[in-house]
Design an enzyme around this catalytic site. Sequence first.
Site, PDB file in Angstrom:
ATOM      1  CE1 TYR C 136      -2.831   3.195   0.606  1.00 56.05           C
ATOM      2  CE2 TYR C 136      -3.387   2.376   2.784  1.00 56.05           C
ATOM      3  CZ  TYR C 136      -3.524   3.327   1.795  1.00 56.05           C
ATOM      4  OH  TYR C 136      -4.358   4.402   1.986  1.00 56.05           O
ATOM      5  CE  LYS C 163      -5.535   2.485  -1.485  1.00 57.75           C
ATOM      6  NZ  LYS C 163      -6.325   2.843  -0.312  1.00 57.75           N
TER       7      LYS C 163
END
Lengths: 337, 337, 337, 337
Positions: C136, C163
């Site tokens: 992330y 992400k």
Amino acid sequence: MGDRIRGIFTPHMVPLDREGQINEAELRRYINWLIANGVHGLYPNGSTGEFVRFAPEERRRIVKIVCDQAAGRVPVLAGAAEANTRETIAACETYADYGARAVAIVSPFYYKLSAESVYAYFREIARHSPIDVTLYNIPLFASPIDLPTVRRLAELDRIVGIKDSSGDLAFMMRMISAIRPERPDFSFLTGWDNVLVPMLVIGCDGGTNATSGVVPELTRNLYDLTRAGKRDEAMRLQYRLLELFDVALYSADFPEGFRAAVELRGFQMGASRQPLSENQQVDRAALQRVLQCILSDFGYVQPPPEGCALRTGNLEEDRVDQIVTGVIKELRDRGIA
Amino acid sequence: MGDRIRGIFTPHMVPLDREGQINEAELRRYINWLIANGVHGLYPNGSTGEFVRFAPEERRRIVKIVCDQAAGRVPVLAGAAEANTRETIAACETYADYGARAVAIVSPFYYKLSAESVYAYFREIARHSPIDVTLYNIPLFASPIDLPTVRRLAELDRIVGIKDSSGDLAFMMRMISAIRPERPDFSFLTGWDNVLVPMLVIGCDGGTNATSGVVPELTRNLYDLTRAGKRDEAMRLQYRLLELFDVALYSADFPEGFRAAVELRGFQMGASRQPLSENQQVDRAALQRVLQCILSDFGYVQPPPEGCALRTGNLEEDRVDQIVTGVIKELRDRGIA
Amino acid sequence: MGDRIRGIFTPHMVPLDREGQINEAELRRYINWLIANGVHGLYPNGSTGEFVRFAPEERRRIVKIVCDQAAGRVPVLAGAAEANTRETIAACETYADYGARAVAIVSPFYYKLSAESVYAYFREIARHSPIDVTLYNIPLFASPIDLPTVRRLAELDRIVGIKDSSGDLAFMMRMISAIRPERPDFSFLTGWDNVLVPMLVIGCDGGTNATSGVVPELTRNLYDLTRAGKRDEAMRLQYRLLELFDVALYSADFPEGFRAAVELRGFQMGASRQPLSENQQVDRAALQRVLQCILSDFGYVQPPPEGCALRTGNLEEDRVDQIVTGVIKELRDRGIA
Amino acid sequence: MGDRIRGIFTPHMVPLDREGQINEAELRRYINWLIANGVHGLYPNGSTGEFVRFAPEERRRIVKIVCDQAAGRVPVLAGAAEANTRETIAACETYADYGARAVAIVSPFYYKLSAESVYAYFREIARHSPIDVTLYNIPLFASPIDLPTVRRLAELDRIVGIKDSSGDLAFMMRMISAIRPERPDFSFLTGWDNVLVPMLVIGCDGGTNATSGVVPELTRNLYDLTRAGKRDEAMRLQYRLLELFDVALYSADFPEGFRAAVELRGFQMGASRQPLSENQQVDRAALQRVLQCILSDFGYVQPPPEGCALRTGNLEEDRVDQIVTGVIKELRDRGIA
């Protein structure tokens, strides 16, 4: 190897006439006043002097006038950056002829250049300049000159100092640590007026300070007190200088606040070549009243007729408070409040 | 209210001769080649064109040559920023005379100006310019032009578009949302080649793209494919353009990588006015070999004699790999490896 | 090597009760609603979900509730970052037991770590996690994960995706170029709702989008339209999503604007654990009316009783306009205006 | 209204054992050593103390041990930031019970909060804390606490000081100007060791300095010399401290360089909870040798067996030079060189 450059060099503004052209008579008067009030040197074509807003031939004329008017009373450090190294070297030659003590060359701007490019740029100039060169580091506006680059450039005799406007004390200390042992003639000047005393305490040789164009007596006094070891007195002046610098720097787009301040000392500066919107003109008038209050605290000017609102250090708030004070005065004068 | 400015405008470089002066013949040959390869327009005195490294009279000469050589075949968007609004307006007048379609004015640089100052600056110019003005937003190098300011400036008819080099899609969408309903003639151009297809997808009218000076065929093809809705094909080209742009942009100080790339297409660009150190010259040679490999993948040029190392996308690594490939080739040629 | 993670995963908020504790019943109801409205997956303990404002045991409880409520209808991507790698690995084990599809681990935050430390951190976790890991990257809040680091980490099978909330299309394209050929199962998700369609166009697999917690129907529709090649329709939705995202993101400290928006869809979210000042409470009420206007344009909710002021895209202005509209309505109701 | 907090407070690290757990015996030994060497106070759970890498119960245990071991000999300023205001207030209560002098609360991190949110956060804590609170401003890692916010918060009696790690002297002067007249009991501490003497010169009350955990004798001496007006001697120490701080801070991800330095003073610090890659372990060994050279210059430790390479101030270079020195020594020992 000569003495190193020391003291307060004023990066002065250039008065303009109604047509927006250089007001030579007022510039000469301003230069005289600065010298009379104790600045150690003059620095035309600096950032405060709006060098980028003049044409190349105007920059030359400004240096010519300043050198002529200084007439050897104080040294001149002439901003010499032009569009490219060839043009810059030509300016160096010209300013040598005019009698400048040295030139100051800002790091390349617009493009953000690597350290290697910054090095190549200054080396090229240093190799061909007939006059001493000081580096000008102002990372807010131009490609930064980092520590290894300053070290490499300090190997060139022609480069005799750096003016640093980052305001970063640790960076200044690193430079002094790295360069002074090998180059005792290399000069370290700070352009960040807010920390002038601390910079002198850590070993700087002086400053190129915009506020010295507004309150030359004070910056000279602050310098002398610090040199004399009277640091508490110096710090008291430093705190006052901080307020002036903050207000002049942050209440309008640089260097408009300094123009407004110099006007209060009695010089006709004319309108900047950067246009002001209507809103900005209103803001500037309020700013100038706050500046007048600050300068009247020093005893340099009279306070504004409406008196001075309590200043809070919050620039926006102070400007509004001063406007309100003016309005109340106006109403009182009319018998309304 | 005319048609809005559309298509790919090339912010072209300026070939220099051995003395570092404008090489007019080569510039004319280059302009011809760009037009022949499909660019929709020309954009002299952009950032890629190193406008800040030329003297004012040189900038005028460049536009004169380009307008003359274009001879109406494609429109010219002339970079017209000078030291101040008065000089800039004078340049606008000159470029109108030369037959430019419009001027492009970069936001004030060096000083970081507030939105209000940026507004006042462009308004002053727009009020006096006899030629259409496009705003040029490049926050990496110059004072940013924010959304409210673009909106205010779009109220002035003389301002007909914006070239945005931030590469920020959301910002572009906000501008299009806010301005297109009121000003259908207002043009939105992107200067960030890496996202040219996505920018066209969200509604941009075109681009002012440095890579179009290197691979004009490809950028034109990419533009046409996107307009025709062939977005998968367009995206394949976009991915290849990304590699070229990244290598040219990040492997050397801008715009030197583009100079190295244009040379590969057969033009004598001469040395930049920003000097290169010895290290940088070595790096540039390696970079140029990598660029040659990329361009040979497109079929535009022959691969270098030593062949091409596998590229990884890591720019430093790719440059070193290509150097190694060259050394191995050299050793093999000498019968050593 | 399984299928790659695709679609819209909702980084949902957590409803709190009057005591500021997790409101489990409302959370379950919200999860049901999200699934019913088409989100492809759930993402508890994301930035929108205020993971840093919960105690470690609360984060576990949230994931437990969400996995239980999802009950296999949609996959769960569980935020698993804890104070250090040991604690994070323990969370990974727990979430594997709960039935999460994968975990999402934000890059180390607070300290700004080097790429090498970021690499060492994720490698340590990947080596010990019993469940797939997605990286992330949110450089606004946490140490950035740069391209070479993503490449090195993609060599580990346990790491199955990233992400990215930078919103940088070129960075996403570089990652896809570098990694997809070797790892076709590696998933690329964007967290920047403003550019969701362009991100899908360049090859992203989906998104973890805060707005999907507010308008799940719309984000699903936008996703499906883009996948189906109906990009003009998709872009129309994208422009509307842009307005919602901008208002929710920039009109209050993140993620308070999203809390205000979710409430409009009928969920009792409770007060944030970050206290609001009195000024902020007033601002929030005005913001919520603007959000209501936006959502009513979509047809998802009724407009506010006072009607909707014209929106300008200037967030501050829009909020003030909406307040004024409310005041005028109030005055009219009282027969004053 | 009590005396204000003054002196050097050590933001000490926490020794870990082989299992990565708190090494209580070594922590107690370290605390004793710090006190014996003159630090004025202790500051557990600071950034140097890696507070974010411990679990909430561990942070409590650390403060408990430190308060117990200090046993009233020096005051304890306990880092008390937890996941939210409720948890933070609970920690304040606990630390009051443990006998801490005050708590230090870092501004909210991860999210970048507005000034208004920062204000609301600290106000909520100050209203409920049974123990004095100092603000902790570290804009590099956490939401900045700006000047108007400090002023507003200084209206609350419970808030008794600020620790500022920005290193910005002008900001510190602005705070002192604005707050000291109204709150003579409000304490201003700097966390930026590189400018400790200048900060004391401008009026700071002391510092929370990571280097005081490595060379407590020196920081104490520097403090005493400055207070006694022996500023030249103080500046000589400051220049040496600069080198130590720079090397410890910039040669490894913070605070690993300080861990390496403290080990040289004879404490078993254990491995950080942030894993090191193999490359980083090699780098750390070289860094530690450079640190040993610096500390041996002070006379605190023996130089490394291979001797010390000349230091240049270029951190990377110095590390490599020291490695080379070690290799040459090794070769000589083997009779090869």
